[in-house]
Design an enzyme around this catalytic site. Sequence first.
Site, PDB file in Angstrom:
ATOM      1  N   LEU A 175       0.821  -1.218   0.000  1.00 26.83           N
ATOM      2  CA  LEU A 175       0.000   0.000   0.000  1.00 26.83           C
ATOM      3  C   LEU A 175       0.852   1.265   0.000  1.00 26.83           C
ATOM      4  CD1 LEU A 175      -2.735  -1.096   2.575  1.00 26.83           C
ATOM      5  CD2 LEU A 175      -2.781  -1.276   0.079  1.00 26.83           C
ATOM      6  N   HIS A 225      -3.349   4.366  -2.610  1.00 27.95           N
ATOM      7  CA  HIS A 225      -4.377   3.552  -1.947  1.00 27.95           C
ATOM      8  C   HIS A 225      -5.018   4.332  -0.790  1.00 27.95           C
ATOM      9  CE1 HIS A 225      -1.567   0.212  -3.414  1.00 27.95           C
ATOM     10  NE2 HIS A 225      -2.699  -0.040  -4.040  1.00 27.95           N
ATOM     11  N   GLN A 282      -5.507 -12.430 -12.741  1.00 24.46           N
ATOM     12  CA  GLN A 282      -5.369 -11.238 -13.584  1.00 24.46           C
ATOM     13  C   GLN A 282      -3.944 -11.036 -14.082  1.00 24.46           C
ATOM     14  OE1 GLN A 282      -6.608  -8.514 -10.291  1.00 24.46           O
ATOM     15  NE2 GLN A 282      -5.104  -7.133 -11.167  1.00 24.46           N
ATOM     16  N   ARG A 286       4.329  -1.433  -7.997  1.00 24.43           N
ATOM     17  CA  ARG A 286       5.439  -1.943  -8.806  1.00 24.43           C
ATOM     18  C   ARG A 286       6.660  -1.003  -8.768  1.00 24.43           C
ATOM     19  NH1 ARG A 286       1.064  -3.830 -11.842  1.00 24.43           N
ATOM     20  NH2 ARG A 286       1.090  -6.093 -12.194  1.00 24.43           N
TER      21      ARG A 286
HETATM   22  P1  AMP Z   1      -3.700  -2.076  -6.886  1.00 25.79           P
HETATM   23  O1  AMP Z   1      -3.311  -2.447  -5.481  1.00 25.79           O
HETATM   24  O2  AMP Z   1      -2.567  -1.614  -7.724  1.00 25.79           O
HETATM   25  O3  AMP Z   1      -4.561  -3.138  -7.534  1.00 25.79           O
HETATM   26  O4  AMP Z   1      -4.631  -0.796  -6.754  1.00 25.79           O
HETATM   27  C1  AMP Z   1      -5.773  -0.774  -5.930  1.00 25.79           C
HETATM   28  C2  AMP Z   1      -6.563   0.485  -6.211  1.00 25.79           C
HETATM   29  O5  AMP Z   1      -5.753   1.624  -5.945  1.00 25.79           O
HETATM   30  C3  AMP Z   1      -6.984   0.595  -7.691  1.00 25.79           C
HETATM   31  O6  AMP Z   1      -8.293   1.127  -7.757  1.00 25.79           O
HETATM   32  C4  AMP Z   1      -5.958   1.549  -8.247  1.00 25.79           C
HETATM   33  O7  AMP Z   1      -6.418   2.272  -9.369  1.00 25.79           O
HETATM   34  C5  AMP Z   1      -5.739   2.479  -7.062  1.00 25.79           C
HETATM   35  N1  AMP Z   1      -4.439   3.153  -7.203  1.00 25.79           N
HETATM   36  C6  AMP Z   1      -3.241   2.581  -7.450  1.00 25.79           C
HETATM   37  N2  AMP Z   1      -2.281   3.522  -7.590  1.00 25.79           N
HETATM   38  C7  AMP Z   1      -2.892   4.716  -7.425  1.00 25.79           C
HETATM   39  C8  AMP Z   1      -2.455   6.074  -7.457  1.00 25.79           C
HETATM   40  N3  AMP Z   1      -1.183   6.386  -7.688  1.00 25.79           N
HETATM   41  N4  AMP Z   1      -3.365   7.053  -7.254  1.00 25.79           N
HETATM   42  C9  AMP Z   1      -4.675   6.751  -7.030  1.00 25.79           C
HETATM   43  N5  AMP Z   1      -5.154   5.494  -6.983  1.00 25.79           N
HETATM   44  C10 AMP Z   1      -4.285   4.487  -7.179  1.00 25.79           C
END
Ligand code: AMP
Length: 279
Positions: free
Chosen positions: A33, A37, A61, A189
């Site tokens: 996180l 997030h 996925q 990442r």
């Molecule tokens: P992930 O853990 O990458 O699957 O992301 C979980 C949620 O957080 C998804 O809805 C992403 O679009 C959102 N998210 C990831 N990176 C960002 C960011 N830099 N700014 C805003 N939301 C994000």
Amino acid sequence: MVLFKRANDITDYIKKQKEEGKTIGFVPTMGALHEGHFSLLEQAKKETSFTVCSIFINPTQFNNPDDFKKYPVTIEKDIESLIQHECDALFFPPKEEIYPPSYRPMQYDLGALETVLEGHYRPGHFQGVCQVVDRLLQFIEPTILYLGQKDYQQCQVIQRLLDLMGRTNISLRISPTVREEDGLAMSSRNLRLNEAQRKIAPSLFQELSRSKKALASTPLSQVKTEAAQNLSEKGFKVDYFEIADARTLLPVTDSSQPSIALVAAYLDDIRLIDNLPLN
Ligand code: AMP
């Protein structure tokens, strides 16, 4: 914060919260996180009375098994941060809870969203995203689902999933992309970038911003080609740099319609994505 590993347990708990009149804000994640997030969580805390975050690295996925193996895991730190941010509940299920032996995936009709951009370069990715989100929504039944614009195409896909499944009782909120000071979109990442790669990575956002300005005076096709070329010269392997219709994500030839610039590119084996709305 209450931690749940079993779907039945979180479903029962949330039912009780709803019986007490609470509204449920849900932030699904794959962990590692960061402030992106947490911005979703903070938005959820403003708009709903009970917040739920999930952490599940969804195997279905990942079209690239190596990407799945190398996906960063920082669960202890994540739990601590969620407590600090006063998240009410965390769902952290083992794989069998989401995909028991009896699970049979359905085929979601995503139309062209499945074949353009991310859909094209990551076959099967969005079916996997729909599988996990569909399951999570069954268990959590939120009032509002919070997603980040960073994954723009994913937001369109999930809106389509909500429509397909007739989930008119769930609202979707899309929050702006949170960036590092140098413009790099925050992403789990990014933890995998070495020092040299980290220095180059903000070029993605720089090219998006440069293109947005250039469109005022340069033909669209030239803007796209130059952006991709600039990124290649800096050491990226570019999957796409596209200017697309903001709703359908099909390429546009005239950027006067609501459109968005989107990019996906590798630094070594680390795939980064970003986007910037144009008008
Ligand atoms: P992930 O853990 O990458 O699957 O992301 C979980 C949620 O957080 C998804 O809805 C992403 O679009 C959102 N998210 C990831 N990176 C960002 C960011 N830099 N700014 C805003 N939301 C994000």
